[in-house]
Design a protein around this motif. Structure first.
Motif, PDB file in Angstrom:
ATOM      1  N   LEU A   1      37.267 -10.099  22.738  1.00 47.22           N
ATOM      2  CA  LEU A   1      37.593 -11.518  22.895  1.00 47.22           C
ATOM      3  C   LEU A   1      39.047 -11.744  23.296  1.00 47.22           C
ATOM      4  O   LEU A   1      39.536 -12.875  23.247  1.00 47.22           O
ATOM      5  N   THR A   2      39.729 -10.676  23.711  1.00 47.44           N
ATOM      6  CA  THR A   2      41.122 -10.806  24.151  1.00 47.44           C
ATOM      7  C   THR A   2      41.215 -11.493  25.503  1.00 47.44           C
ATOM      8  O   THR A   2      42.275 -11.988  25.880  1.00 47.44           O
ATOM      9  N   VAL A   3      40.115 -11.514  26.227  1.00 43.55           N
ATOM     10  CA  VAL A   3      40.106 -11.835  27.659  1.00 43.55           C
ATOM     11  C   VAL A   3      40.811 -13.136  28.019  1.00 43.55           C
ATOM     12  O   VAL A   3      41.660 -13.156  28.926  1.00 43.55           O
ATOM     13  N   ASP A   4      40.483 -14.224  27.343  1.00 44.50           N
ATOM     14  CA  ASP A   4      41.110 -15.512  27.687  1.00 44.50           C
ATOM     15  C   ASP A   4      42.632 -15.438  27.582  1.00 44.50           C
ATOM     16  O   ASP A   4      43.360 -16.001  28.403  1.00 44.50           O
ATOM     17  N   GLY A   5      43.134 -14.727  26.562  1.00 42.85           N
ATOM     18  CA  GLY A   5      44.578 -14.604  26.382  1.00 42.85           C
ATOM     19  C   GLY A   5      45.224 -13.674  27.380  1.00 42.85           C
ATOM     20  O   GLY A   5      46.287 -13.980  27.934  1.00 42.85           O
ATOM     21  N   SER A   6      44.593 -12.517  27.662  1.00 45.66           N
ATOM     22  CA  SER A   6      45.184 -11.558  28.593  1.00 45.66           C
ATOM     23  C   SER A   6      45.153 -12.079  30.026  1.00 45.66           C
ATOM     24  O   SER A   6      46.043 -11.784  30.825  1.00 45.66           O
ATOM     25  N   PHE A   7      44.142 -12.878  30.363  1.00 43.13           N
ATOM     26  CA  PHE A   7      44.080 -13.515  31.688  1.00 43.13           C
ATOM     27  C   PHE A   7      45.288 -14.427  31.881  1.00 43.13           C
ATOM     28  O   PHE A   7      45.986 -14.355  32.896  1.00 43.13           O
ATOM     29  N   ALA A   8      45.545 -15.287  30.888  1.00 45.87           N
ATOM     30  CA  ALA A   8      46.672 -16.215  30.976  1.00 45.87           C
ATOM     31  C   ALA A   8      48.007 -15.479  30.905  1.00 45.87           C
ATOM     32  O   ALA A   8      48.980 -15.875  31.551  1.00 45.87           O
ATOM     33  N   PHE A   9      48.072 -14.392  30.123  1.00 44.81           N
ATOM     34  CA  PHE A   9      49.299 -13.607  29.998  1.00 44.81           C
ATOM     35  C   PHE A   9      49.675 -12.990  31.344  1.00 44.81           C
ATOM     36  O   PHE A   9      50.823 -13.078  31.799  1.00 44.81           O
TER      37      PHE A   9
ATOM     38  N   HIS B   1      58.841 -12.294  44.210  1.00 46.62           N
ATOM     39  CA  HIS B   1      58.327 -10.921  44.153  1.00 46.62           C
ATOM     40  C   HIS B   1      56.838 -10.932  43.818  1.00 46.62           C
ATOM     41  O   HIS B   1      56.430 -10.528  42.721  1.00 46.62           O
ATOM     42  N   PRO B   2      56.004 -11.377  44.755  1.00 48.88           N
ATOM     43  CA  PRO B   2      54.566 -11.491  44.458  1.00 48.88           C
ATOM     44  C   PRO B   2      53.876 -10.150  44.222  1.00 48.88           C
ATOM     45  O   PRO B   2      52.993 -10.056  43.371  1.00 48.88           O
ATOM     46  N   LEU B   3      54.246  -9.103  44.967  1.00 46.83           N
ATOM     47  CA  LEU B   3      53.625  -7.787  44.761  1.00 46.83           C
ATOM     48  C   LEU B   3      53.986  -7.228  43.385  1.00 46.83           C
ATOM     49  O   LEU B   3      53.128  -6.678  42.681  1.00 46.83           O
ATOM     50  N   LEU B   4      55.253  -7.369  43.006  1.00 51.55           N
ATOM     51  CA  LEU B   4      55.672  -6.948  41.676  1.00 51.55           C
ATOM     52  C   LEU B   4      54.928  -7.768  40.618  1.00 51.55           C
ATOM     53  O   LEU B   4      54.577  -7.249  39.550  1.00 51.55           O
ATOM     54  N   GLY B   5      54.677  -9.037  40.938  1.00 51.65           N
ATOM     55  CA  GLY B   5      53.948  -9.900  40.019  1.00 51.65           C
ATOM     56  C   GLY B   5      52.551  -9.384  39.728  1.00 51.65           C
ATOM     57  O   GLY B   5      52.075  -9.445  38.589  1.00 51.65           O
ATOM     58  N   LEU B   6      51.872  -8.864  40.754  1.00 48.96           N
ATOM     59  CA  LEU B   6      50.533  -8.301  40.550  1.00 48.96           C
ATOM     60  C   LEU B   6      50.589  -7.097  39.616  1.00 48.96           C
ATOM     61  O   LEU B   6      49.756  -6.950  38.713  1.00 48.96           O
ATOM     62  N   LEU B   7      51.576  -6.228  39.832  1.00 53.41           N
ATOM     63  CA  LEU B   7      51.725  -5.046  38.992  1.00 53.41           C
ATOM     64  C   LEU B   7      52.054  -5.426  37.551  1.00 53.41           C
ATOM     65  O   LEU B   7      51.441  -4.918  36.598  1.00 53.41           O
ATOM     66  N   LEU B   8      53.033  -6.327  37.382  1.00 53.94           N
ATOM     67  CA  LEU B   8      53.428  -6.723  36.038  1.00 53.94           C
ATOM     68  C   LEU B   8      52.345  -7.540  35.339  1.00 53.94           C
ATOM     69  O   LEU B   8      52.202  -7.480  34.114  1.00 53.94           O
ATOM     70  N   GLY B   9      51.556  -8.289  36.116  1.00 55.00           N
ATOM     71  CA  GLY B   9      50.425  -9.010  35.540  1.00 55.00           C
ATOM     72  C   GLY B   9      49.395  -8.047  34.987  1.00 55.00           C
ATOM     73  O   GLY B   9      48.831  -8.262  33.901  1.00 55.00           O
ATOM     74  N   PHE B  10      49.140  -6.977  35.740  1.00 52.67           N
ATOM     75  CA  PHE B  10      48.234  -5.923  35.265  1.00 52.67           C
ATOM     76  C   PHE B  10      48.783  -5.286  33.990  1.00 52.67           C
ATOM     77  O   PHE B  10      48.043  -5.080  33.013  1.00 52.67           O
ATOM     78  N   MET B  11      50.066  -4.980  33.987  1.00 50.16           N
ATOM     79  CA  MET B  11      50.678  -4.343  32.820  1.00 50.16           C
ATOM     80  C   MET B  11      50.678  -5.277  31.608  1.00 50.16           C
ATOM     81  O   MET B  11      50.472  -4.832  30.462  1.00 50.16           O
ATOM     82  N   ALA B  12      50.888  -6.577  31.842  1.00 47.93           N
ATOM     83  CA  ALA B  12      50.873  -7.546  30.741  1.00 47.93           C
ATOM     84  C   ALA B  12      49.493  -7.609  30.096  1.00 47.93           C
ATOM     85  O   ALA B  12      49.354  -7.571  28.868  1.00 47.93           O
ATOM     86  N   GLY B  13      48.462  -7.685  30.935  1.00 45.55           N
ATOM     87  CA  GLY B  13      47.097  -7.685  30.402  1.00 45.55           C
ATOM     88  C   GLY B  13      46.783  -6.389  29.678  1.00 45.55           C
ATOM     89  O   GLY B  13      46.147  -6.387  28.622  1.00 45.55           O
TER      90      GLY B  13
ATOM     91  N   ILE C   1      42.953  -5.163  34.051  1.00 43.91           N
ATOM     92  CA  ILE C   1      42.249  -5.730  35.207  1.00 43.91           C
ATOM     93  C   ILE C   1      42.086  -7.237  35.046  1.00 43.91           C
ATOM     94  O   ILE C   1      42.201  -8.000  36.010  1.00 43.91           O
ATOM     95  N   VAL C   2      41.840  -7.672  33.814  1.00 48.63           N
ATOM     96  CA  VAL C   2      41.764  -9.120  33.541  1.00 48.63           C
ATOM     97  C   VAL C   2      43.111  -9.788  33.840  1.00 48.63           C
ATOM     98  O   VAL C   2      43.166 -10.865  34.443  1.00 48.63           O
ATOM     99  N   GLY C   3      44.217  -9.146  33.428  1.00 47.44           N
ATOM    100  CA  GLY C   3      45.550  -9.666  33.742  1.00 47.44           C
ATOM    101  C   GLY C   3      45.814  -9.705  35.237  1.00 47.44           C
ATOM    102  O   GLY C   3      46.432 -10.645  35.754  1.00 47.44           O
ATOM    103  N   LEU C   4      45.318  -8.682  35.952  1.00 45.52           N
ATOM    104  CA  LEU C   4      45.430  -8.671  37.413  1.00 45.52           C
ATOM    105  C   LEU C   4      44.663  -9.839  38.013  1.00 45.52           C
ATOM    106  O   LEU C   4      45.140 -10.497  38.953  1.00 45.52           O
ATOM    107  N   ALA C   5      43.476 -10.116  37.468  1.00 39.87           N
ATOM    108  CA  ALA C   5      42.687 -11.257  37.941  1.00 39.87           C
ATOM    109  C   ALA C   5      43.453 -12.561  37.737  1.00 39.87           C
ATOM    110  O   ALA C   5      43.456 -13.439  38.606  1.00 39.87           O
ATOM    111  N   GLY C   6      44.121 -12.696  36.582  1.00 36.72           N
ATOM    112  CA  GLY C   6      44.936 -13.879  36.334  1.00 36.72           C
ATOM    113  C   GLY C   6      46.075 -13.989  37.330  1.00 36.72           C
ATOM    114  O   GLY C   6      46.411 -15.091  37.798  1.00 36.72           O
ATOM    115  N   SER C   7      46.664 -12.855  37.696  1.00 34.82           N
ATOM    116  CA  SER C   7      47.758 -12.839  38.674  1.00 34.82           C
ATOM    117  C   SER C   7      47.281 -13.303  40.044  1.00 34.82           C
ATOM    118  O   SER C   7      47.918 -14.139  40.700  1.00 34.82           O
ATOM    119  N   VAL C   8      46.141 -12.775  40.488  1.00 31.92           N
ATOM    120  CA  VAL C   8      45.592 -13.159  41.796  1.00 31.92           C
ATOM    121  C   VAL C   8      45.182 -14.628  41.773  1.00 31.92           C
ATOM    122  O   VAL C   8      45.369 -15.355  42.756  1.00 31.92           O
TER     123      VAL C   8
END
Length: 315
Positions: free
Chosen positions: A33-41, A54-66, A207-214
């Motif tokens: 049930l982490t999904v809703d939070g990790s998506f927003a994170f 830095h949009p490309l860095l944003g995708l990477l860091l979004g993945f790492m945050a999730g 991957i959920v965090g990456l989805a939030g980034s995209v």
């Protein structure tokens, strides 16, 4: 035609999200049930990077945050003996505050000054991958940008599935899959199942965090409730795909999830156009229940036919 063209990018976005949920829900057989939070994170971390250009860095860091959020869930579950459901709820609840506080810290004063309040704005300044590619190829117009977004997301999904297939063919990946299939057997083989769970939680939520980034880069917007209902949406996509196409091996499993996401989004768009957006969360829940019921009903019919077929052969 316009409805379908508008639905496909969102469907592909949901496909990325559902791919992450598929790892925890189907491969590991663990309700997360982490999904809703990790998506927003992932979304808010990526949004800050976009504000700084830095949009490309944003995708990477979004993945790492999730992934970090998933790791916390895994650690709470495996190290403290808390159930997976409660672990996910605890992390998701904590992230509600984190996702509001991050954009409002003085460290991001430069970024937040570009908009009234990044935590609540529907449109913020900053570059995105989609804007950069549109400028690079000289693409203009709404439909052309939608087609570009579809192409970019298809490439992202193809790369993501390719990387996941390579990972799950390694010894570690097969060990994680085995943990989901039969944890006790894996334990008997002296394999660290707790570590496997932590890695799986991290990968799934990454991957959920990456989805939030995209998602943020495509919509060029962010709001406090951006992750609300994303788990139900992902589950709906998985259930629709498996109900219509059946459960398959890993590669086809990922493809079926993407297909289910596209179908879900088309249904979603049709519901909004004809019924409005007020009851759309209720609609998502009803869709999940309806397809689960249909799947159960179909299994019962198949079992009944199998029993009748056996009786006829015995006769």
């Amino acid at each position: 035609m316009d409805m379908i063209l508008s639905s496909v990018p969102y469907g592909l976005l949901i496909g990325i999200l559902s791919t992450g949920v598929y790892i925890s829900y189907k491969i590991m057989n663990i309700p997360d049930l982490t999904v809703d939070g990790s998506f927003a994170f992932g979304a808010v971390v990526n949004g800050i990077c976009c504000l700084y250009g830095h949009p490309l860095l944003g995708l990477l860091l979004g993945f790492m945050a999730g992934g970090f959020a998933g790791m916390l869930t895994g650690l709470i579950h495996t190290k403290f003996g808390v159930s997976a459901i409660l672990s996910g709820v605890l992390v998701q609840t904590g992230l509600i505050s984190v996702n509001v506080m991050i954009p409002l810290t003085s460290f991001f004063e430069k970024a937040t000054s570009k908009s009234t309040s990044f935590a609540i704005v529907q449109n913020f300044g900053g570059d995105t991958v989609f804007y950069s590619l549109a400028r690079l190829f000289g693409i203009h117009g709404v439909d052309a940008n939608k087609i570009l977004a579809i192409v970019v997301m298809v490439v992202m999904i193809a790369l993501l599935i390719g990387i996941l297939m390579l990972f799950f063919s390694t010894q570690l990946g097969m060990s994680i899959r085995a943990t989901g299939n039969n944890e006790e057997m894996v334990k008997a083989s002296s394999i660290n199942t707790k570590l496997n769970k932590i890695i799986a939680f991290s990968l799934a939520n990454g991957i959920v965090g990456l989805a939030g980034s995209v998602y943020v880069q495509y919509l060029h917007s962010y709001s406090e409730g951006i992750g609300l209902g994303m788990l139900v949406t992902a589950l709906a996509s998985i259930i629709i795909g498996e109900t219509l196409f059946g459960s398959r091996k890993l590669l086809w499993g990922f493809i079926i999830v993407i297909s289910g996401s596209l179908i879900y989004r088309v249904i979603y768009a049709f519901a909004i156009r004809n019924g409005g957006a007020n009851g759309i969360k209720l609609f998502s829940s009803v869709i999940v229940v309806a397809f689960i019921a249909f799947s159960v009903f179909r299994k019962k019919i198949a079992e009944k036919r199998e029993i009748n077929g056996g009786d006829n052969k015995n006769a």
